[in-house]
Each structure stands twice: as structure tokens, then as C-alpha cells.
Design a protein around this motif. Structure first.
Motif, PDB file in Angstrom:
ATOM      1  N   GLY A 139      70.403  27.234  45.103  1.00  0.00           N
ATOM      2  CA  GLY A 139      69.755  28.353  44.452  1.00  0.00           C
ATOM      3  C   GLY A 139      70.230  29.677  45.006  1.00  0.00           C
ATOM      4  N   LYS A 140      69.528  30.715  44.620  1.00  0.00           N
ATOM      5  CA  LYS A 140      69.839  32.064  45.077  1.00  0.00           C
ATOM      6  C   LYS A 140      68.579  32.662  45.681  1.00  0.00           C
ATOM      7  CE  LYS A 140      73.340  32.688  41.487  1.00  0.00           C
ATOM      8  NZ  LYS A 140      73.757  33.461  40.295  1.00  0.00           N
ATOM      9  N   GLY A 141      68.738  33.190  46.862  1.00  0.00           N
ATOM     10  CA  GLY A 141      67.584  33.748  47.552  1.00  0.00           C
ATOM     11  C   GLY A 141      67.758  33.608  49.043  1.00  0.00           C
ATOM     12  N   ASN A 142      66.650  33.486  49.727  1.00  0.00           N
ATOM     13  CA  ASN A 142      66.648  33.440  51.184  1.00  0.00           C
ATOM     14  C   ASN A 142      66.663  31.985  51.648  1.00  0.00           C
ATOM     15  OD1 ASN A 142      66.086  33.598  53.955  1.00  0.00           O
ATOM     16  ND2 ASN A 142      64.879  35.464  53.693  1.00  0.00           N
ATOM     17  N   LEU A 143      67.865  31.462  51.883  1.00  0.00           N
ATOM     18  CA  LEU A 143      67.997  30.057  52.285  1.00  0.00           C
ATOM     19  C   LEU A 143      67.336  29.811  53.630  1.00  0.00           C
ATOM     20  CD1 LEU A 143      69.117  27.210  51.882  1.00  0.00           C
ATOM     21  CD2 LEU A 143      71.295  28.010  52.846  1.00  0.00           C
ATOM     22  N   LYS A 144      67.456  30.752  54.524  1.00  0.00           N
ATOM     23  CA  LYS A 144      66.858  30.568  55.845  1.00  0.00           C
ATOM     24  C   LYS A 144      65.347  30.387  55.730  1.00  0.00           C
ATOM     25  CE  LYS A 144      66.480  32.593  60.466  1.00  0.00           C
ATOM     26  NZ  LYS A 144      66.884  33.690  61.372  1.00  0.00           N
ATOM     27  N   GLU A 145      64.725  31.166  54.881  1.00  0.00           N
ATOM     28  CA  GLU A 145      63.272  31.047  54.712  1.00  0.00           C
ATOM     29  C   GLU A 145      62.901  29.687  54.144  1.00  0.00           C
ATOM     30  OE1 GLU A 145      59.858  33.244  52.028  1.00  0.00           O
ATOM     31  OE2 GLU A 145      61.466  34.483  52.908  1.00  0.00           O
ATOM     32  N   VAL A 146      63.698  29.199  53.195  1.00  0.00           N
ATOM     33  CA  VAL A 146      63.444  27.883  52.607  1.00  0.00           C
ATOM     34  C   VAL A 146      63.609  26.789  53.662  1.00  0.00           C
ATOM     35  CG1 VAL A 146      64.327  26.189  50.943  1.00  0.00           C
ATOM     36  CG2 VAL A 146      64.035  28.578  50.269  1.00  0.00           C
ATOM     37  N   MET A 147      64.635  26.916  54.491  1.00  0.00           N
ATOM     38  CA  MET A 147      64.847  25.926  55.548  1.00  0.00           C
ATOM     39  C   MET A 147      63.695  25.941  56.550  1.00  0.00           C
ATOM     40  SD  MET A 147      67.670  24.323  54.867  1.00  0.00           S
ATOM     41  CE  MET A 147      68.159  23.602  56.425  1.00  0.00           C
ATOM     42  N   GLU A 148      63.216  27.120  56.870  1.00  0.00           N
ATOM     43  CA  GLU A 148      62.077  27.207  57.790  1.00  0.00           C
ATOM     44  C   GLU A 148      60.837  26.573  57.185  1.00  0.00           C
ATOM     45  OE1 GLU A 148      61.983  31.377  58.453  1.00  0.00           O
ATOM     46  OE2 GLU A 148      63.415  31.324  60.130  1.00  0.00           O
ATOM     47  N   ASP A 149      60.645  26.725  55.868  1.00  0.00           N
ATOM     48  CA  ASP A 149      59.513  26.088  55.199  1.00  0.00           C
ATOM     49  C   ASP A 149      59.634  24.566  55.268  1.00  0.00           C
ATOM     50  OD1 ASP A 149      58.519  28.579  54.594  1.00  0.00           O
ATOM     51  OD2 ASP A 149      59.184  28.555  52.497  1.00  0.00           O
ATOM     52  N   LEU A 150      60.847  24.054  55.080  1.00  0.00           N
ATOM     53  CA  LEU A 150      61.050  22.609  55.167  1.00  0.00           C
ATOM     54  C   LEU A 150      60.798  22.104  56.583  1.00  0.00           C
ATOM     55  CD1 LEU A 150      64.236  22.174  52.930  1.00  0.00           C
ATOM     56  CD2 LEU A 150      61.936  21.316  52.448  1.00  0.00           C
ATOM     57  N   PHE A 151      61.207  22.905  57.559  1.00  0.00           N
ATOM     58  CA  PHE A 151      60.965  22.506  58.945  1.00  0.00           C
ATOM     59  C   PHE A 151      59.469  22.494  59.248  1.00  0.00           C
ATOM     60  CE2 PHE A 151      60.861  22.880  63.554  1.00  0.00           C
ATOM     61  CZ  PHE A 151      61.840  21.965  63.930  1.00  0.00           C
ATOM     62  N   ASP A 152      58.744  23.455  58.706  1.00  0.00           N
ATOM     63  CA  ASP A 152      57.283  23.469  58.877  1.00  0.00           C
ATOM     64  C   ASP A 152      56.655  22.230  58.256  1.00  0.00           C
ATOM     65  OD1 ASP A 152      57.383  25.887  60.218  1.00  0.00           O
ATOM     66  OD2 ASP A 152      56.902  27.093  58.449  1.00  0.00           O
ATOM     67  N   LEU A 153      57.245  21.765  57.157  1.00  0.00           N
ATOM     68  CA  LEU A 153      56.707  20.603  56.447  1.00  0.00           C
ATOM     69  C   LEU A 153      57.006  19.301  57.187  1.00  0.00           C
ATOM     70  CD1 LEU A 153      55.391  19.477  53.784  1.00  0.00           C
ATOM     71  CD2 LEU A 153      57.734  19.282  52.902  1.00  0.00           C
ATOM     72  N   GLU A 154      58.241  19.139  57.666  1.00  0.00           N
ATOM     73  CA  GLU A 154      58.691  17.865  58.225  1.00  0.00           C
ATOM     74  C   GLU A 154      58.765  17.853  59.751  1.00  0.00           C
ATOM     75  OE1 GLU A 154      59.139  15.181  56.579  1.00  0.00           O
ATOM     76  OE2 GLU A 154      59.412  15.745  54.489  1.00  0.00           O
ATOM     77  N   GLY A 155      58.836  19.009  60.362  1.00  0.00           N
ATOM     78  CA  GLY A 155      58.967  19.060  61.809  1.00  0.00           C
ATOM     79  C   GLY A 155      60.304  18.503  62.273  1.00  0.00           C
TER      80      GLY A 155
END
Length: 324
Positions: free
Chosen positions: A102-118
Motif C-alpha cells: 500500500g501507500k502510507g506509513n509502513l513503519k506505523e503499520v509494522m508497529e501496529d502488527l508488532f503490538d498485535l503479535e508481539g
């Protein structure tokens, strides 16, 4: 051309009904976040393709056809989150993700995934290109583990169409043998509705040749692809000898540069059928593309040997991305 190697790039569970009749009227073209991963339906094709066809990586994992026909085996789900398509496979507690598109803030999306899965967060099919991107935004603790020989086989479409040069002598010999045996008896045609049942019957014969109920094959996934080839957006070619289907192939656009061959099958007793369907299909469907992705070898030595015999332009290595 010299092969380039880049370092870092059940049957029992298959559905019994292949035709996808699900038509969810819910507006799925909306962001649902990380709390609502959905199964993939045919009605999702356009929204997923709006992300998939823009992918710069060219891996077979980003083909809608592959995602759709294999989702039951891998429990594949998707969601839209902050401008990105996120694809997830596996059961609860054992999830793996593909690179968000996608287009946007990839780092923010990755941080959200890390918050979800640890610490359990992991990514499959990470190419060298992806690894560079992820290291730039998540430099601490990210590591790519490379299973041996886990790669996509990438070919120059021009080579597959022309088979010019000494390195393709063997392929041309097989085709010449086919022509000597069946030159006035064969027909190549684009797949159409009238040929689907014949292709499915050939798939059954192919399965019997390999006793595939005792081994892992793509028999059921092939049936699913044939039943839904138009809705999935697949191109196909069929080879007939004396009016009997002896080979067929299915594929689709991966991105602007790459065409993805999902399925290629031929009856073993028809000498030269594999190289013949390969060349005919390449000539008919891939001339507008630079590359052909013929996917992975699944760890099968025979399949690996066959793919290497076509002298790939590139082995696109893929690894597992983990956090340590």
C-alpha cells in the motif's frame, strides 16, 4: 544469460466443492483494521488487485489466483489497515504475514502488527528488496532466516517464447519430437468455458498417474482454479492431441513487468507435451511482459530439476522475517 542468484529473496484439507458461490454484499472496500481479518472471496478480487498489481516485488505470493485457490490449505485471510493490504496465513498463535502492500506509513503499520503479535510476529516470503525496506524502518532485532532453496524461478519471457541458443537445445529437441509424433494431430487453443470439463478430466488422469491421493499435490486447487478461472481473472491455454486434452496451463498478470504461471500440467505419456504447452502459452500470453514467474519447486527434486532446465534468469530468494 548467466543465472543470477540473489541471497535473500492436503489434499485432505481441500474443499469438496470447488465453485465459489459466496457473494457477500457487505461493502468490503473499507478498512476494517487488525481485528477483522476476512476470508478471500471472488467478490474481493478487484479490491485486492488494486494493491496486488501495484506490488514491486514480483513474487508469486502476490497473485490473486494463488491467494484464492490456496487459502483453504493455508487459512489465508486479509484486512485493509491504514492504506495497506495485509495478508495473513496460519492458525491462531501461529500467524505469518506477507509484506504489507500500500501507500502510507509502513513503519506505523509494522508497529501496529508488532503490538498485535508481539515477539511472535513473523513474515513469510521476504525478498532482499523487502528486507532492505524493513531494516530501514525497523533496524533493531529484525532478521531474515532463509530456508534452503526457497525461491521463485524467474525467466525472461523472450527466452521462453523463442528457446534460442545452445542452452535450450534439449527443449527444442523435445518439441521436435512432439511435432514428429503429433504435428498433424495437435491443436493449441485459448481456454474457454467449453474446455473446462475436459481440463478437469485431464486433471483427474494426471492425478491417477501420480497416485496423488497418497501425496501432496495441487489437484483440488487446480479444480478450484478451473471452476472459477474467469472470476479469478486467469488466462489459460489448452493443448489437444487427436481432440483429447493432454496439457493445460493457467496464469495471470503479477505486475506490469511480470506474468505469473500458476498451474501447468501435462499427461506423462505424451512426449514433449510439457515444453510444447510451455512455449505456446508463453508466446500467446506473455510477450507484453519482461519476466515470467514460474513459482517455487516446493522442495521436490524433480520439479526443481525441471525448472532449472529452463535456465532461469533469476532465483528470487525468499526467507522468513522474524524479530529477535
Amino acid at each position: 544469460m548467466t543465472m543470477n542468484v540473489l541471497k535473500n529473496l492436503d489434499f485432505s484439507k481441500a474443499p469438496l466443492i470447488y465453485k465459489d458461490k459466496e457473494r457477500n454484499q457487505e461493502n468490503r472496500n473499507t478498512e476494517s483494521g487488525l481485528s477483522n481479518f476476512r476470508p478471500i472471496t471472488l467478490s474481493d478480487r478487484d479490491i485486492l488487485n488494486s494493491y496486488l498489481l501495484e506490488n514491486p516485488y514480483g513474487i508469486c505470493d502476490f497473485s490473486f489466483g494463488n491467494i484464492y485457490i490456496w487459502q483453504h490449505k493455508y487459512n489465508t485471510r486479509y484486512t485493509l489497515h491504514k492504506g495497506f493490504l495485509i495478508l495473513r496465513a496460519g492458525e491462531e498463535g501461529e500467524h505469518s504475514y506477507l509484506m504489507p502492500l500500500g501507500k502510507g506509513n509502513l513503519k506505523e503499520v509494522m508497529e501496529d502488527l508488532f503490538d498485535l503479535e508481539g515477539d511472535a510476529l513473523r513474515f513469510s516470503s521476504i525478498t532482499p528488496h523487502m528486507e532492505e525496506e524493513l531494516r530501514d524502518i525497523m533496524p533493531d532485532g529484525f532478521k531474515v532466516v532463509n530456508p534452503d532453496d526457497f525461491c521463485d524461478y524467474i525467466y525472461l519471457s523472450e527466452n521462453m517464447i523463442t528457446l534460442k541458443g545452445k542452452k535450450f537445445n534439449g527443449k527444442r529437441n523435445h518439441i521436435n519430437k512432439f511435432m514428429s509424433l503429433y504435428g498433424d494431430k495437435y491443436e493449441y487453443t485459448e481456454i474457454n468455458d467449453s474446455l473446462i470439463e475436459e481440463c478437469k478430466e485431464m486433471n483427474r488422469k494426471w492425478c491417477l498417474e501420480r497416485d496423488c491421493r497418497k501425496s501432496q499435490t495441487d489437484y483440488c486447487e487446480t479444480m478450484r482454479a478451473l471452476d472459477n478461472y474467469k472470476e479469478i481473472g486467469l488466462k489459460g491455454g489448452v493443448l489437444k492431441v487427436e481432440d483429447e486434452v493432454v496439457a493445460f496451463t493457467l496464469g495471470q498478470k503479477n505486475n506490469d513487468n511480470t506474468f505469473n504461471v500458476l498451474i501447468e500440467k501435462a499427461l506423462g505419456h505424451i512426449e514433449g507435451a510439457y515444453p510444447m504447452i510451455n512455449k505456446e502459452f508463453a508466446a500467446q500470453e506473455t510477450s507484453d511482459f519482461i519476466y515470467i514467474n514460474r513459482e517455487e519447486d516446493m522442495g521436490e527434486e524433480g520439479l526443481k530439476k525441471a525448472k532449472l532446465s529452463y535456465r532461469p534468469h533469476l532465483l528470487l530468494m525468499k526467507g522468513m522475517g522474524v524479530f529477535q
